[in-house]
Design a protein around this motif. Sequence first.
Motif, PDB file in Angstrom:
ATOM      1  N   ALA A 109       0.858  -1.185   0.000  1.00  0.00           N
ATOM      2  CA  ALA A 109       0.000   0.000   0.000  1.00  0.00           C
ATOM      3  C   ALA A 109       0.886   1.224   0.000  1.00  0.00           C
ATOM      4  CB  ALA A 109      -0.934   0.021   1.209  1.00  0.00           C
ATOM      5  N   SER A 110       0.602   2.159  -0.904  1.00  0.00           N
ATOM      6  CA  SER A 110       1.450   3.331  -1.032  1.00  0.00           C
ATOM      7  C   SER A 110       0.653   4.508  -1.572  1.00  0.00           C
ATOM      8  CB  SER A 110       2.620   3.042  -1.988  1.00  0.00           C
ATOM      9  OG  SER A 110       3.434   4.179  -2.164  1.00  0.00           O
ATOM     10  N   ASP A 129       3.454  -8.570 -10.541  1.00  0.00           N
ATOM     11  CA  ASP A 129       3.651  -7.354  -9.745  1.00  0.00           C
ATOM     12  C   ASP A 129       3.887  -6.139 -10.640  1.00  0.00           C
ATOM     13  OD1 ASP A 129       3.578  -8.417  -7.010  1.00  0.00           O
ATOM     14  OD2 ASP A 129       5.370  -9.513  -7.611  1.00  0.00           O
ATOM     15  N   ASP A 130       3.634  -6.299 -11.925  1.00  0.00           N
ATOM     16  CA  ASP A 130       3.912  -5.282 -12.934  1.00  0.00           C
ATOM     17  C   ASP A 130       2.594  -4.677 -13.387  1.00  0.00           C
ATOM     18  OD1 ASP A 130       4.879  -3.731 -14.973  1.00  0.00           O
ATOM     19  OD2 ASP A 130       5.716  -5.385 -16.141  1.00  0.00           O
ATOM     20  N   LEU A 131       2.350  -3.418 -13.061  1.00  0.00           N
ATOM     21  CA  LEU A 131       1.060  -2.821 -13.377  1.00  0.00           C
ATOM     22  C   LEU A 131       1.211  -1.392 -13.887  1.00  0.00           C
ATOM     23  CD1 LEU A 131       0.279  -0.826 -10.708  1.00  0.00           C
ATOM     24  CD2 LEU A 131       0.106  -3.083  -9.661  1.00  0.00           C
ATOM     25  N   VAL A 132       0.194  -0.952 -14.616  1.00  0.00           N
ATOM     26  CA  VAL A 132       0.125   0.409 -15.144  1.00  0.00           C
ATOM     27  C   VAL A 132      -1.043   1.114 -14.467  1.00  0.00           C
ATOM     28  CG1 VAL A 132      -0.198   1.843 -17.188  1.00  0.00           C
ATOM     29  CG2 VAL A 132       1.091  -0.301 -17.363  1.00  0.00           C
ATOM     30  N   VAL A 133      -0.771   2.286 -13.911  1.00  0.00           N
ATOM     31  CA  VAL A 133      -1.785   3.098 -13.243  1.00  0.00           C
ATOM     32  C   VAL A 133      -1.997   4.362 -14.063  1.00  0.00           C
ATOM     33  CG1 VAL A 133      -2.437   4.284 -11.123  1.00  0.00           C
ATOM     34  CG2 VAL A 133      -1.029   2.214 -11.004  1.00  0.00           C
ATOM     35  N   LEU A 163       5.945  -3.686  -8.281  1.00  0.00           N
ATOM     36  CA  LEU A 163       5.807  -3.704  -6.831  1.00  0.00           C
ATOM     37  C   LEU A 163       6.764  -4.676  -6.156  1.00  0.00           C
ATOM     38  CD1 LEU A 163       1.922  -3.504  -6.426  1.00  0.00           C
ATOM     39  CD2 LEU A 163       3.586  -1.689  -6.869  1.00  0.00           C
ATOM     40  N   SER A 164       7.435  -5.514  -6.929  1.00  0.00           N
ATOM     41  CA  SER A 164       8.383  -6.467  -6.341  1.00  0.00           C
ATOM     42  C   SER A 164       9.739  -5.824  -6.051  1.00  0.00           C
ATOM     43  CB  SER A 164       8.583  -7.659  -7.271  1.00  0.00           C
ATOM     44  OG  SER A 164       9.266  -7.268  -8.464  1.00  0.00           O
ATOM     45  N   GLN A 170      10.654   1.170  -7.857  1.00  0.00           N
ATOM     46  CA  GLN A 170       9.318   0.681  -8.203  1.00  0.00           C
ATOM     47  C   GLN A 170       8.703   1.379  -9.412  1.00  0.00           C
ATOM     48  OE1 GLN A 170       6.939   0.819  -4.629  1.00  0.00           O
ATOM     49  NE2 GLN A 170       8.159  -0.736  -3.613  1.00  0.00           N
ATOM     50  N   ILE A 171       9.026   2.649  -9.651  1.00  0.00           N
ATOM     51  CA  ILE A 171       8.516   3.321 -10.854  1.00  0.00           C
ATOM     52  C   ILE A 171       9.407   2.946 -12.026  1.00  0.00           C
ATOM     53  CG2 ILE A 171       8.131   5.520 -12.012  1.00  0.00           C
ATOM     54  CD1 ILE A 171       7.224   6.734  -9.473  1.00  0.00           C
TER      55      ILE A 171
END
Length: 327
Positions: A109-110, A129-133, A163-164, A170-171
């Motif tokens: 959580a961040s 753990d690889d996502l696009v926001v 996120l890993s 992380q970015i």
Amino acid sequence: YKRQPLNNPDGYSYDDADIYVSVLDPAAEGDAQLAYSTYLGGALRDLVDDAVTVGENEVVVVGLSQSSDFPVSSNALQGALNPGATQNVVVVQLQTDAGLSSAEQLEYASYLGGSGRDSANAVYLMGCDDLVVGGVTSSSDYPTTDGSTFQGETDMFMTRMDLSQMPADQIVFSTLLGGSAGEGLLAGVVGHGGPIVFFGGTTQSADFPNSAGTVDPAYDGTDYDGLVGRFDLSGLYDPGAEVLEWASYWGGDKYEVGEAVALAPDGTVLVAGFTLVFAPPWTDIDGFVARFSVDGTQLLNEAFLAGDGIDGAFGVSMDAALSLIHI
């Protein structure tokens, strides 16, 4: 985050809303259908706008928080609300297993954002753990990696996170996209599981970085026009890579907002939303749906959904035979 039933106590106010995450089991009966449910938030307003499942008992949710005490994990990219910010994005990864302790459930959580107002409206899973926001920001200091700068009243953002990794790494990639007025990524981010993603949204900018040859290369309205576009994130490790492959306006002389974006089975792009005359009494509101070619140069289908009241479309899909569009 313990498993608990949800209810709406007397005096509940949207101003102090909490996020909730619930898992339902349709194979069960009665109360047993609620397999998992939890609140998530701090003292002020916390909202979720999109979610994606990662595994059988895991979900990622994104939204916003105005709370300085929103719960964050020890591996958070940004452990506190940005000083001066009224709200930041929140990114949360939960283990939805009621048998785990609270600490075990909150896997990640961040906060994410700058010193203005940031809101995530979409999340797309590229890997475990690889996502696009994606979302909208008014922060001139929103974190970017490609040298892009804040352009207008509000800009779209697209941020890829792993996120890993340790917080500082992380970015993976982050960019701002906008013109001299305001825009927002509202309709979502979708893809076929690879690095090519599509987005939808809205803009007031006549100088939005759109593409010649697309369906609607020029700003048409006096208010907001809809937007649709395509990002290629495969070359994002190259500082000179062009990530925005194309973008097109979509609108007329009214106020258009793309609220949903999806891919048809053949890879074409579906966008749905609403259009209105931006003036009281706010009753001239119609829904729309449109289908674009993969390269954005052709409008394959379009329709308006209108009655004598307020109409809009907030979800869209297409059948395997490419004969029916569902909204």
